[in-house]
Design an enzyme around this catalytic site. Structure first.
Site, short mmCIF file in Angstrom:
data_model
loop_
_atom_site.label_atom_id
_atom_site.label_comp_id
_atom_site.label_asym_id
_atom_site.label_seq_id
_atom_site.Cartn_x
_atom_site.Cartn_y
_atom_site.Cartn_z
N GLY A 32 -2.40 -5.19 -4.52
CA GLY A 32 -1.87 -3.84 -4.43
C GLY A 32 -2.92 -2.77 -4.23
N HIS A 103 1.82 -7.80 0.62
CA HIS A 103 1.08 -7.74 -0.65
C HIS A 103 2.01 -7.72 -1.84
CE1 HIS A 103 1.66 -3.66 -2.33
NE2 HIS A 103 1.89 -3.31 -1.08
N CYS A 104 1.44 -8.14 -2.98
CA CYS A 104 2.09 -7.99 -4.28
C CYS A 104 1.03 -7.39 -5.18
CB CYS A 104 2.64 -9.33 -4.77
SG CYS A 104 1.46 -10.70 -4.77
N ALA A 105 1.13 -7.54 -6.47
CA ALA A 105 0.15 -6.92 -7.36
C ALA A 105 -1.23 -7.56 -7.20
CB ALA A 105 0.61 -7.00 -8.81
N SER A 111 3.45 -12.60 -2.62
CA SER A 111 3.10 -12.44 -1.20
C SER A 111 2.73 -13.79 -0.58
CB SER A 111 1.97 -11.43 -1.02
OG SER A 111 0.82 -11.79 -1.75
#
EC number: 3.1.3.16
Length: 188
Positions: A32, A103-105, A111
């Protein structure tokens, strides 16, 4: 469907865990923080950002399209509800000569799982091959066990067979590709 390797870089870029990891000519994965870095986005010519989280806020830049996929990183989360729509969007962006950042965290589980689904659907890669390729580009990927179960089911839907399966371990259910490393940590 394009051939499995047609959209891949000619040379495998050096794996990155802090910046953007290039998976194909038009698909990148990151965490992120990197996803909100305008310099990284522009230097990699990102035209679409797909945020697969509930906890990371987007920084909206006017020249980039944003897609929100509100899924928590939990084995019970139904990420598979988004396999087709996200894969279709990544493919659509590629056909328009754009580039997608997924994306993710942390850029590890959500992702990565959606990336694997995309590679299976649009590059006709088996789940094992998609994982091997993606891990070579981004070594820290590790979808959670629930996402693995959903990916295994998706592979069966797409190809009528599976190249991996879930197994029991002292750490809980894991995909069989993790058996060796799990065995090194904890005798099975």
């Amino acid at each position: 469907m394009t051939s499995p390797w047609s959209a891949f870089p000619v040379q495998i870029p050096q794996p990155s865990i802090r910046g953007l990891s290039q998976i194909t000519k038009s698909l990148f994965i990151s965490n992120g923080v990197a996803a909100n870095n305008k310099l990284l986005l522009s230097s990699n010519q990102i035209t679409t950002v797909i945020n697969v989280s509930v906890e990371v806020a987007n920084t909206f830049y006017e020249d980039i399209q944003y897609v929100q996929v509100p899924v928590v990183d939990a084995p019970v989360a139904r990420l598979s509800n988004f396999f087709d729509s996200v894969a279709d969007r990544i493919h659509s962006v590629e056909m328009q000569k754009g580039r997608t950042l997924l994306h993710c965290a942390a850029g590890v589980s959500r992702s990565a799982a959606l990336c694997l689904a995309y590679l299976m659907k649009y590059h006709a890669m088996s789940l094992v091959d998609a994982h091997t390729w993606t891990k070579s580009c981004r070594p820290i990927i590790r979808p959670n066990s629930g996402f693995w179960e959903q990916l295994i089911h998706y592979e069966l839907q797409l190809f009528g067979k599976n190249t991996m399966q879930m197994m029991d371990s002292p750490m809980g259910r894991i995909p069989d590709i993790y058996e060796k490393e799990t065995r090194l940590m904890i005798p099975l």
